[in-house]
Scaffold this motif. Structure first.
Motif, short mmCIF file in Angstrom:
data_model
loop_
_atom_site.label_atom_id
_atom_site.label_comp_id
_atom_site.label_asym_id
_atom_site.label_seq_id
_atom_site.Cartn_x
_atom_site.Cartn_y
_atom_site.Cartn_z
N PRO A 50 0.81 -1.22 0.00
CA PRO A 50 0.00 0.00 0.00
C PRO A 50 0.84 1.27 0.00
N TYR A 51 2.08 1.19 0.44
CA TYR A 51 2.92 2.38 0.55
C TYR A 51 3.75 2.64 -0.69
N HIS A 54 2.91 5.99 -2.71
CA HIS A 54 2.73 7.15 -1.83
C HIS A 54 2.91 8.47 -2.57
N GLN A 58 -4.86 10.87 -4.40
CA GLN A 58 -6.24 10.70 -4.83
C GLN A 58 -6.82 12.08 -5.12
N ARG A 64 -11.38 6.51 -0.75
CA ARG A 64 -10.98 5.14 -1.05
C ARG A 64 -10.88 4.37 0.26
N ILE A 65 -11.61 3.28 0.39
CA ILE A 65 -11.60 2.47 1.61
C ILE A 65 -10.87 1.18 1.29
N ASP A 66 -9.77 0.95 2.02
CA ASP A 66 -8.98 -0.26 1.79
C ASP A 66 -9.54 -1.46 2.54
N TYR A 67 -10.12 -1.24 3.72
CA TYR A 67 -10.55 -2.36 4.55
C TYR A 67 -11.86 -2.00 5.22
#
Length: 94
Positions: A50-51, A54, A58, A64-67
């Motif tokens: 995910p990094y 960086h 956005q 944006r929802i990752d989890y």
């Protein structure tokens, strides 16, 4: 004569196997070491995925929802009945 021919062929085959082994063994060991290193680095690459982006941002106003955690709907608390509030009274020391 047959024993001499057998010894000559056996020595020639062993000599060829030795030469081929000297050429192929280092290459095979390098490939195996590279595979082991790739397998050892794979968990770290997945953890830092995910990094990696960086630097990219956005656009404003986009979410944006990752989890999304799972919803725990416990019906036991709804069916437990009514609850009575109480205060604990400590006995006075006399």
């Amino acid at each position: 004569m047959g024993l001499l021919k057998f010894l000559f062929i056996a020595i020639a085959v062993l000599w060829l196997v030795r030469i081929v082994f000297r050429l192929i063994f280092p290459w095979a060991m390098r490939k195996m070491a590279q595979k082991v290193m790739d397998n050892a680095q794979q968990p770290y690459q997945q953890r830092n995925a995910p990094y990696r982006n960086h630097g990219t941002r956005q656009p404003d106003g986009k979410i944006r929802i990752d989890y999304v955690p799972p919803q725990n709907q416990s019906k036991g608390a709804k069916k437990a009945g009514e609850f009575v509030e109480f205060e604990e009274i400590k006995p006075s020391a006399e």
